[in-house]
Write an enzyme that holds these catalytic residues in place. Sequence first.
Site, PDB file in Angstrom:
ATOM      1  N   LYS A  83       0.895  -0.756  -0.115  1.00  0.00           N
ATOM      2  CA  LYS A  83       0.322   0.033   0.090  1.00  0.00           C
ATOM      3  C   LYS A  83       0.788   1.221  -0.032  1.00  0.00           C
ATOM      4  O   LYS A  83       1.694   1.660   1.083  1.00  0.00           O
ATOM      5  CB  LYS A  83      -0.719  -0.349   1.275  1.00  0.00           C
ATOM      6  CG  LYS A  83      -2.722   0.992   1.398  1.00  0.00           C
ATOM      7  CD  LYS A  83      -3.277   0.038   2.761  1.00  0.00           C
ATOM      8  CE  LYS A  83      -4.206   0.797   2.650  1.00  0.00           C
ATOM      9  NZ  LYS A  83      -4.616   0.603   3.395  1.00  0.00           N
TER      10      LYS A  83
HETATM   11  O1  G3P Z   1      -7.426   1.812   5.769  1.00  0.00           O
HETATM   12  C1  G3P Z   1      -8.587   3.164   5.488  1.00  0.00           C
HETATM   13  C2  G3P Z   1      -9.738   3.699   5.969  1.00  0.00           C
HETATM   14  O2  G3P Z   1      -9.984   1.989   5.314  1.00  0.00           O
HETATM   15  C3  G3P Z   1      -9.550   4.292   6.737  1.00  0.00           C
HETATM   16  O3  G3P Z   1     -11.339   4.668   7.503  1.00  0.00           O
HETATM   17  O4  G3P Z   1     -12.185   5.102   8.921  1.00  0.00           O
HETATM   18  O5  G3P Z   1      -9.510   5.634   9.281  1.00  0.00           O
HETATM   19  O6  G3P Z   1     -11.019   6.764   7.786  1.00  0.00           O
HETATM   20  P1  G3P Z   1     -10.823   5.285   8.455  1.00  0.00           P
END
Ligand code: G3P
Length: 218
Positions: A83
Amino acid sequence: MKFFVDTADVDEIKEIAATGLLDGVTTNPSLVAKTGRKFTDILEDICKVVEGPVSAEVAATDYATMIKEGKKLAKVADNIAVKVPLTMDGLKVCKELSDAGTMVNVTLCFSAAQALLAAKAGATFISPFVGRLDDISHDGMQLIADICTIYNNYPEFETEVLVASIRHPMHLVESAMMGADVATLPPKVIHQLFKHPLTDKGLAAFVEDWKKTGQSIL
Ligand code: G3P
């Protein structure tokens, strides 16, 4: 549509993998930090449980270090997707790793223009963050619609749309209606997907009525 789980907690992954519904895993530095465990140990454990893509994010932001980190992470298991952030250096790493046959997930995508760049750089997955856009009063789902339209216009793009930063079941439902390839779901949202009050109510009634029959199927 593929379901990935967005966590670095191996026990949570095992529980969800047992349903047979899990196609892959995404992690990020914040999720790794929550576990307090060594990153490569976590990745090895996850890759023993899940055959599909397991996203492992680089920590550096400069090309020279990111490419070294990406190559090291890719060696952990055949199903690692490295990633990288959606920056110029990140996309240079994406192109190089993709050309060498490594899966790459380009993360922190917040615009259709960025998604177009990632596809041109040979990304396996583009990760638009819908929840974080909603948080700042932008329309996260409109971004998914725009990326799906653009990618469908150019069949030579093989990049899959991986909807990230999902906060609730309707993000998933709307993504599926738009034809997004993958959704990465926090464990909490996966549990919410099963729930419906009429299912609970109906099941309780069936259980009570079955008792009245005095029968046993076994
Ligand atoms: O893994 C990346 C993403 O899904 C993060 O989500 O909830 O931290 O915005 P969030």
